[in-house]
Design an enzyme around this catalytic site. Sequence first.
Site, mmCIF file in Angstrom:
data_model
loop_
_atom_site.group_PDB
_atom_site.id
_atom_site.type_symbol
_atom_site.label_atom_id
_atom_site.label_comp_id
_atom_site.label_asym_id
_atom_site.label_seq_id
_atom_site.Cartn_x
_atom_site.Cartn_y
_atom_site.Cartn_z
ATOM 1 C CD GLU A 194 39.693 125.641 -53.929
ATOM 2 O OE1 GLU A 194 38.888 125.504 -54.873
ATOM 3 O OE2 GLU A 194 39.812 124.808 -53.013
ATOM 4 C CG HIS A 223 41.316 121.770 -55.740
ATOM 5 N ND1 HIS A 223 40.626 120.711 -55.208
ATOM 6 C CD2 HIS A 223 42.636 121.446 -55.680
ATOM 7 C CE1 HIS A 223 41.493 119.775 -54.826
ATOM 8 N NE2 HIS A 223 42.715 120.198 -55.102
ATOM 9 C CG HIS A 259 37.897 116.848 -55.882
ATOM 10 N ND1 HIS A 259 37.826 116.564 -54.545
ATOM 11 C CD2 HIS A 259 38.141 118.186 -55.990
ATOM 12 C CE1 HIS A 259 37.987 117.700 -53.860
ATOM 13 N NE2 HIS A 259 38.189 118.687 -54.708
ATOM 14 C CD GLU A 280 36.671 120.933 -56.739
ATOM 15 O OE1 GLU A 280 35.777 120.620 -55.929
ATOM 16 O OE2 GLU A 280 37.825 121.262 -56.392
#
Length: 340
Positions: free
Chosen positions: A302, A220, A128, A165
């Site tokens: 993650e 992430h 992101h 995030e």
Amino acid sequence: MSYVGPEFDPSQPPKRRIGRPLTVAVAVLVPTCLAGWLVYQATSGSDGNEPARSLPASPSASAGQGAPSGSTAPTSSGTSKPDKEDEKGKDGKGGDGEDNDSATKQPPRRPAANGPLKGKVVVVDPGHNPGNFRHASEINRQVDIGTNRKECDTTGTSTNDGYTEAKFTLDVARRLRTLLEKQGATVKFTQDGDRPWGPCVDERARIGNKAHADAVVSIHADGSGAGNRGYHVILPAKVKSGAADTSAIVAPSEELGTRIAGAFIGATGTGPSNYIGDGTGLDVRRDLGGLNLSTVPKVFIECGNMRDAKDAALLKSGTWRQKAAQGISEGIAGFLRQRS
Ligand code: ZN
């Protein structure tokens, strides 16, 4: 579960898995990881947010690949998938900072150190971009991910109190870069907080491909329901469709991801996901453009669930983020050494 087997011997050299059933590798890795974690829990009595101890830093990861059986995309149940990648990060500070942004202040770049990873190229993909939410039309644009078309990127998730995030991924990425560069690796980012949005997932994949990266990791944090905790590593499924052909990277990516998963538990003391991967800390997906379009070994991690209060407390801790970067670095280094 039946994962607590202490038969793990850290003194054992890593075993190459050749033609071994994947499930065997998982069976070796997981108990090892969990054993380290349980030792940690037993000795620290903490929630994993204690200063690092000398854990058996998962030599386990050497167990090779392991793919969760039936692992084909148990796509998150209510998780915000890491369907995008973007951003870059600059130099990370190694320090074990508090919950501050010290790691995001970018020190001057140093020439590559001599070290065991000299000559290796690692592309780090901070998931992101903090600016994505201001560029809805750009990041909602559809791009080709081989199997279908999908949004260029997403904004990513955040903790309930607003730690994003995108900020997390950039911080961990910078810390990771510092650790890898100290070992001599050449590290490239897909974005380093130096662009207003994106890049799109297809471009993120291309950056790794063009760099001829020896390994790529996309960082992430998840956005699942409260009570869902732990990390998981996402491996590319075998996909051959349109511009996507992961045939050549499935095996090495699995090796890379298994090593990262093993090292992550050792470095952070936190456990694998309790909601994806059946306790293996591994998942396989075919819906991520960043994986589908990669021609070099690549995984996503993650690191935790931003929407769970306990995980969020870890993710917001600079000390914990340093451990996370350490675990990822160890996994990458183990993978690269084994392939050299
Ligand atoms: Zn994400």
